[in-house]
Motif scaffolding. Structure first.
Motif, PDB file in Angstrom:
ATOM      1  N   ASN A 152      53.742  39.115  33.975  1.00  0.00           N
ATOM      2  CA  ASN A 152      53.025  38.110  33.175  1.00  0.00           C
ATOM      3  C   ASN A 152      51.510  38.230  33.317  1.00  0.00           C
ATOM      4  N   VAL A 153      51.032  39.406  33.728  1.00  0.00           N
ATOM      5  CA  VAL A 153      49.640  39.553  34.135  1.00  0.00           C
ATOM      6  C   VAL A 153      48.653  39.187  33.024  1.00  0.00           C
ATOM      7  N   LYS A 154      49.008  39.410  31.760  1.00  0.00           N
ATOM      8  CA  LYS A 154      48.097  39.085  30.661  1.00  0.00           C
ATOM      9  C   LYS A 154      47.979  37.581  30.428  1.00  0.00           C
ATOM     10  N   LYS A 155      48.913  36.823  30.975  1.00  0.00           N
ATOM     11  CA  LYS A 155      48.902  35.364  30.801  1.00  0.00           C
ATOM     12  C   LYS A 155      48.245  34.642  31.977  1.00  0.00           C
TER      13      LYS A 155
ATOM     14  N   CYS B 236      42.358  36.910  48.005  1.00  0.00           N
ATOM     15  CA  CYS B 236      41.778  37.321  46.723  1.00  0.00           C
ATOM     16  C   CYS B 236      41.571  38.837  46.707  1.00  0.00           C
ATOM     17  N   ASP B 237      41.046  39.357  47.806  1.00  0.00           N
ATOM     18  CA  ASP B 237      40.824  40.803  47.908  1.00  0.00           C
ATOM     19  C   ASP B 237      42.151  41.567  47.847  1.00  0.00           C
ATOM     20  N   ARG B 238      43.163  41.041  48.501  1.00  0.00           N
ATOM     21  CA  ARG B 238      44.463  41.713  48.536  1.00  0.00           C
ATOM     22  C   ARG B 238      45.087  41.818  47.147  1.00  0.00           C
ATOM     23  N   ILE B 239      45.031  40.707  46.401  1.00  0.00           N
ATOM     24  CA  ILE B 239      45.702  40.732  45.091  1.00  0.00           C
ATOM     25  C   ILE B 239      44.957  41.629  44.115  1.00  0.00           C
ATOM     26  N   LYS B 240      43.626  41.691  44.235  1.00  0.00           N
ATOM     27  CA  LYS B 240      42.861  42.598  43.368  1.00  0.00           C
ATOM     28  C   LYS B 240      43.167  44.054  43.714  1.00  0.00           C
ATOM     29  N   ARG B 241      43.439  44.315  44.999  1.00  0.00           N
ATOM     30  CA  ARG B 241      43.813  45.666  45.420  1.00  0.00           C
ATOM     31  C   ARG B 241      45.215  46.032  44.917  1.00  0.00           C
ATOM     32  N   ASP B 242      46.144  45.075  45.022  1.00  0.00           N
ATOM     33  CA  ASP B 242      47.540  45.351  44.692  1.00  0.00           C
ATOM     34  C   ASP B 242      47.814  45.317  43.191  1.00  0.00           C
ATOM     35  N   ILE B 243      47.087  44.434  42.472  1.00  0.00           N
ATOM     36  CA  ILE B 243      47.296  44.286  41.020  1.00  0.00           C
ATOM     37  C   ILE B 243      45.920  44.311  40.363  1.00  0.00           C
ATOM     38  N   PRO B 244      45.339  45.478  40.178  1.00  0.00           N
ATOM     39  CA  PRO B 244      43.946  45.594  39.742  1.00  0.00           C
ATOM     40  C   PRO B 244      43.640  44.922  38.412  1.00  0.00           C
ATOM     41  N   ASP B 245      44.628  44.805  37.513  1.00  0.00           N
ATOM     42  CA  ASP B 245      44.346  44.227  36.201  1.00  0.00           C
ATOM     43  C   ASP B 245      44.557  42.715  36.134  1.00  0.00           C
ATOM     44  N   VAL B 246      44.823  42.059  37.270  1.00  0.00           N
ATOM     45  CA  VAL B 246      44.982  40.601  37.258  1.00  0.00           C
ATOM     46  C   VAL B 246      43.613  39.940  37.121  1.00  0.00           C
ATOM     47  N   ASP B 247      43.574  38.826  36.389  1.00  0.00           N
ATOM     48  CA  ASP B 247      42.333  38.073  36.151  1.00  0.00           C
ATOM     49  C   ASP B 247      42.119  37.119  37.330  1.00  0.00           C
ATOM     50  N   VAL B 248      41.151  37.451  38.182  1.00  0.00           N
ATOM     51  CA  VAL B 248      40.893  36.674  39.388  1.00  0.00           C
ATOM     52  C   VAL B 248      39.434  36.228  39.404  1.00  0.00           C
ATOM     53  N   GLU B 249      39.217  34.998  39.837  1.00  0.00           N
ATOM     54  CA  GLU B 249      37.858  34.472  39.980  1.00  0.00           C
ATOM     55  C   GLU B 249      37.773  33.713  41.298  1.00  0.00           C
ATOM     56  N   ILE B 250      36.602  33.724  41.910  1.00  0.00           N
ATOM     57  CA  ILE B 250      36.408  33.000  43.170  1.00  0.00           C
ATOM     58  C   ILE B 250      35.298  31.977  42.980  1.00  0.00           C
ATOM     59  N   THR B 251      35.431  30.834  43.632  1.00  0.00           N
ATOM     60  CA  THR B 251      34.546  29.707  43.374  1.00  0.00           C
ATOM     61  C   THR B 251      34.103  29.033  44.660  1.00  0.00           C
TER      62      THR B 251
ATOM     63  N   VAL C 152      55.654  30.091  27.313  1.00  0.00           N
ATOM     64  CA  VAL C 152      54.420  30.046  28.106  1.00  0.00           C
ATOM     65  C   VAL C 152      53.335  30.874  27.430  1.00  0.00           C
ATOM     66  N   VAL C 153      52.228  30.214  27.140  1.00  0.00           N
ATOM     67  CA  VAL C 153      51.083  30.876  26.524  1.00  0.00           C
ATOM     68  C   VAL C 153      50.171  31.456  27.594  1.00  0.00           C
ATOM     69  N   ASP C 154      49.883  30.648  28.617  1.00  0.00           N
ATOM     70  CA  ASP C 154      49.006  31.087  29.696  1.00  0.00           C
ATOM     71  C   ASP C 154      49.303  30.294  30.966  1.00  0.00           C
ATOM     72  N   VAL C 155      48.817  30.844  32.093  1.00  0.00           N
ATOM     73  CA  VAL C 155      49.124  30.292  33.416  1.00  0.00           C
ATOM     74  C   VAL C 155      47.851  30.294  34.249  1.00  0.00           C
ATOM     75  N   TYR C 156      47.559  29.162  34.895  1.00  0.00           N
ATOM     76  CA  TYR C 156      46.357  29.036  35.720  1.00  0.00           C
ATOM     77  C   TYR C 156      46.784  28.599  37.122  1.00  0.00           C
ATOM     78  N   LEU C 157      46.539  29.463  38.087  1.00  0.00           N
ATOM     79  CA  LEU C 157      46.923  29.205  39.469  1.00  0.00           C
ATOM     80  C   LEU C 157      45.661  28.879  40.259  1.00  0.00           C
TER      81      LEU C 157
END
Length: 302
Positions: A241-244, A261-276, A136-141
């Motif tokens: 896998n946070v970097k992926k 979205c707010d919860r995951i940014k609080r719990d895992i601050p370095d995760v790449d999250v975007e809102i649309t 796995v190179v990268d993951v998009y949820l």
């Protein structure tokens, strides 16, 4: 595009590909984009999305729906729902994807995983699978149904209002199948245009495939299992896998609301999250736009 029904975990399942077919061998270290759908897992809803990614990147794109959601031609018989419910639940659908990985992921492949809604949950469950672990190179949820679905507005509505009348909905779908084709088309057009506020002409066949008693039974069964069993977010796998991982939430999403979205940014601050502003059901109205987004992210990761 190439489509065929493959035997996965005991159920003949439609697999759709753009570029190299899953059974074609390759000596190259291929980049492959693997899409795992949301629910309903009818591949046709994702055609424009997958095609856009393939055209933008040139990589093979493989789309895998859920067991029993795409009905094969009459000569192929699926295990009956009433006698084999165990094949169509959440745990079994995850095993269904694992079976695909074991059979068809090439040894030298570099995999880009894309999950929509509950497909994101399945990806998190599978990230440590031996067929994926080192590939796995990268993951998009996308609009990820990965936690506490029962808490969401849509989860509450489905449980409190839809679940009690599922037998009636399935019965009405049976009546719908007997209506003349022109009447079916008119009803679908009216519902999508005036109720859903979208122009889903290109999805007419997909919607008809969904409004079949056997399909609806499996779709609802899986939806209620999701609500019952998807609870705590799998933080351990995300952190590992946070970097992926990139996660894409919607501002008006009834399944994965902004508070998640707010919860995951609080719990895992370095995760790449975007809102649309795109909607949870983006495949009905914004397939190419979101496909372009995903393609850009993959290019940037390279």
């Amino acid at each position: 595009m190439h489509e065929a029904f493959l035997n996965l975990n005991g159920v003949r399942t439609k697999v759709s590909t753009w570029g190299r077919w899953v059974e074609e061998s390759s000596e190259e270290q291929d980049d492959i984009v693997l899409i795992i759908t949301g629910n309903p897992g009818i591949n046709g809803f994702y055609n424009n999305f997958a095609k856009t990614i393939h055209e933008k990147l040139g990589y093979p794109v493989w789309c895998l729906g859920h067991a029993g959601h795409d009905l094969p031609r009459e000569s192929i018989i699926l295990p009956k729902f009433k006698e084999h419910q165990e094949l169509y639940g959440l745990k079994e659908q995850v095993q269904h994807k694992a079976d695909f990985l074991e059979k068809y992921i090439p040894e030298k492949a570099k995999i880009h995983l894309v999950g929509h809604s509950m497909g994101s949950y399945m990806i998190l469950e599978l990230l440590d699978h031996p067929a994926l672990r080192d590939k796995v190179v990268d993951v998009y949820l996308l609009f990820p149904a990965i936690e506490y679905m029962a808490e969401t507005n849509n989860g509450k509505f489905l449980t409190n209002f839809i679940k009690p009348i599922v037998p009636i909905i399935v019965f009405l779908s049976w009546i719908f199948t007997f209506l003349p084709n022109m009447v079916q088309n008119s009803l679908i057009y009216a519902y999508t245009t005036f109720i859903m506020k979208i122009h889903a002409k290109e999805h007419l066949t997909n919607i008809k495939n969904l409004i079949k008693p056997g399909v609806l039974r499996r779709v609802f069964f899986l939806a209620f299992e999701d609500i019952d069993h998807i609870r705590e977010r799998n933080n351990e796998v995300i952190k590992k896998n946070v970097k992926k991982i990139k996660i894409y939430y919607g501002r008006t999403d009834g399944w994965t609301p902004p508070i998640f979205c707010d919860r995951i940014k609080r719990d895992i601050p370095d995760v790449d999250v975007e809102i649309t502003d795109y909607h949870h059901s983006f495949v009905l109205s914004s397939s190419m736009e979101v496909g372009d987004k995903v393609s850009t992210w993959i290019k940037e990761k390279k």
